[in-house]
Design a protein around this motif. Structure first.
Motif, PDB file in Angstrom:
ATOM      1  N   LEU A   1       0.831  -1.217   0.000  1.00  0.00           N
ATOM      2  CA  LEU A   1       0.000   0.000   0.000  1.00  0.00           C
ATOM      3  C   LEU A   1       0.862   1.263   0.000  1.00  0.00           C
ATOM      4  CD1 LEU A   1      -2.594  -1.206   2.656  1.00  0.00           C
ATOM      5  CD2 LEU A   1      -2.882  -1.177   0.185  1.00  0.00           C
ATOM      6  N   LEU A   2       2.180   1.093   0.152  1.00  0.00           N
ATOM      7  CA  LEU A   2       3.081   2.247   0.091  1.00  0.00           C
ATOM      8  C   LEU A   2       3.440   2.544  -1.373  1.00  0.00           C
ATOM      9  CD1 LEU A   2       5.678   1.348   2.903  1.00  0.00           C
ATOM     10  CD2 LEU A   2       3.711   2.868   3.114  1.00  0.00           C
ATOM     11  N   THR A   3       3.956   3.748  -1.603  1.00  0.00           N
ATOM     12  CA  THR A   3       4.437   4.073  -2.954  1.00  0.00           C
ATOM     13  C   THR A   3       5.761   3.319  -3.191  1.00  0.00           C
ATOM     14  OG1 THR A   3       5.804   5.899  -2.225  1.00  0.00           O
ATOM     15  CG2 THR A   3       3.506   6.430  -2.718  1.00  0.00           C
ATOM     16  N   PRO A   4       6.155   3.110  -4.459  1.00  0.00           N
ATOM     17  CA  PRO A   4       7.424   2.398  -4.724  1.00  0.00           C
ATOM     18  C   PRO A   4       8.607   3.019  -3.994  1.00  0.00           C
ATOM     19  CG  PRO A   4       6.194   2.653  -6.758  1.00  0.00           C
ATOM     20  CD  PRO A   4       5.437   3.431  -5.709  1.00  0.00           C
ATOM     21  N   SER A   5       8.631   4.345  -3.904  1.00  0.00           N
ATOM     22  CA  SER A   5       9.765   4.993  -3.255  1.00  0.00           C
ATOM     23  C   SER A   5       9.745   4.762  -1.731  1.00  0.00           C
ATOM     24  CB  SER A   5       9.759   6.471  -3.659  1.00  0.00           C
ATOM     25  OG  SER A   5      10.003   7.293  -2.602  1.00  0.00           O
TER      26      SER A   5
ATOM     27  N   GLU B   1       5.028   5.660   9.716  1.00  0.00           N
ATOM     28  CA  GLU B   1       3.751   6.147  10.275  1.00  0.00           C
ATOM     29  C   GLU B   1       2.566   5.642   9.458  1.00  0.00           C
ATOM     30  OE1 GLU B   1       5.418  10.265  12.327  1.00  0.00           O
ATOM     31  OE2 GLU B   1       4.149  10.381  10.537  1.00  0.00           O
ATOM     32  N   LYS B   2       2.759   5.598   8.139  1.00  0.00           N
ATOM     33  CA  LYS B   2       1.684   5.124   7.271  1.00  0.00           C
ATOM     34  C   LYS B   2       1.396   3.638   7.547  1.00  0.00           C
ATOM     35  CE  LYS B   2       0.491   5.555   2.400  1.00  0.00           C
ATOM     36  NZ  LYS B   2       1.058   5.777   1.060  1.00  0.00           N
TER      37      LYS B   2
ATOM     38  N   GLU C   1      -2.122  -0.634  10.427  1.00  0.00           N
ATOM     39  CA  GLU C   1      -2.323  -1.673  11.450  1.00  0.00           C
ATOM     40  C   GLU C   1      -3.327  -1.210  12.503  1.00  0.00           C
ATOM     41  OE1 GLU C   1      -1.876  -4.706  11.782  1.00  0.00           O
ATOM     42  OE2 GLU C   1      -2.018  -5.097  13.919  1.00  0.00           O
ATOM     43  N   GLU C   2      -3.257   0.085  12.873  1.00  0.00           N
ATOM     44  CA  GLU C   2      -4.212   0.594  13.869  1.00  0.00           C
ATOM     45  C   GLU C   2      -5.642   0.404  13.379  1.00  0.00           C
ATOM     46  OE1 GLU C   2      -3.234   4.651  14.857  1.00  0.00           O
ATOM     47  OE2 GLU C   2      -1.268   3.958  15.576  1.00  0.00           O
ATOM     48  N   ARG C   3      -5.849   0.611  12.089  1.00  0.00           N
ATOM     49  CA  ARG C   3      -7.219   0.529  11.573  1.00  0.00           C
ATOM     50  C   ARG C   3      -7.638  -0.888  11.200  1.00  0.00           C
ATOM     51  NH1 ARG C   3      -7.075   5.371   7.324  1.00  0.00           N
ATOM     52  NH2 ARG C   3      -5.179   6.186   8.258  1.00  0.00           N
TER      53      ARG C   3
END
Lengths: 130, 79
Positions: A17-21, A59-60, A65-67
């Motif tokens: 779910l993160l960007t490639p960078s 943080e992302k 995980e929190e949600r």
């Protein structure tokens, strides 16, 4: 040390779910153990830019995980499975004793019921309008 | 310069980490000079296994451990 493990799990569950960078910098910092200086040299940009990107990416991952609590669920299921396997081994040894086997089957059933329970208090609630 | 780093291995959801000696100039090509041990945090308690003698040898030759590796070396009784 625990942090490296936690970030690895977060990345395994939510990394896509993160960007490639963001994915790349997490892998460099936590999986290849590169320093901020080495990362900024390889990617270009300053050390503080690398540091900021790592912090924001972590943080992302944490907010997912929190949600969603997938890791919590996964760990709970893994623990239940381990107990079930141990109980099965116990049942195999005590196969001559039907009463003992019945008791073990009850305990296995308890474990499978635990797997159905929501992980957190929010898990059982359905928001209005759904 | 030669560095002592961690490298993540293992399947999704089951990571473990090798402690490796690698040349600083080629950090990302996957090559390493020697494996000194591993750290497995999936076990309870987590397992740190390091070849203390080899680690001492590399340190005495000027190999630089990363911060995380330093913590592991301390746990293993190297530093």
């Amino acid at each position: 040390m625990k942090q490296v493990y936690e970030i690895s799990l977060l990345y395994d569950f939510y990394g896509e779910l993160l960007t490639p960078s963001q994915q790349e910098i997490i892998r460099m910092y936590y999986f290849e153990d590169l320093s901020l200086a080495e990362i900024s040299e390889a990617r270009g940009g300053s050390r503080s830019a690398a540091h900021d990107l790592i912090r924001r990416s972590v943080e992302k991952l944490q907010s997912y995980e929190e949600r969603l609590c997938w890791i919590k669920r996964f760990q709970k299921q893994a623990a239940c499975m381990e107990r079930i396997r141990a109980l099965l081994a116990e049942a195999r040894e005590g196969v001559e004793d039907p009463e003992k086997v019945r008791m073990i089957l009850n305990r296995i059933e308890e474990q499978t019921e635990k797997l159905d329970l929501p992980v957190d208090e929010r898990g059982g609630e359905v928001p209005d309008g759904v | 310069m030669v560095k002592i780093r961690l490298r993540r291995m293992g399947a999704k959801g089951k990571p473990f980490y090798r402690v490796i000696v690698a040349d600083e100039r080629s950090p990302r090509n996957g090559r390493f000079i020697e494996e000194l041990g591993y750290y497995d945090p999936t076990k309870e308690p987590s397992v740190v296994k390091i070849d203390v003698e080899q680690a001492k040898k590399w340190l005495s030759q000027g190999a630089q451990p990363t911060e995380t590796v330093q913590k592991l070396l301390k746990i293993a009784g190297v530093q």
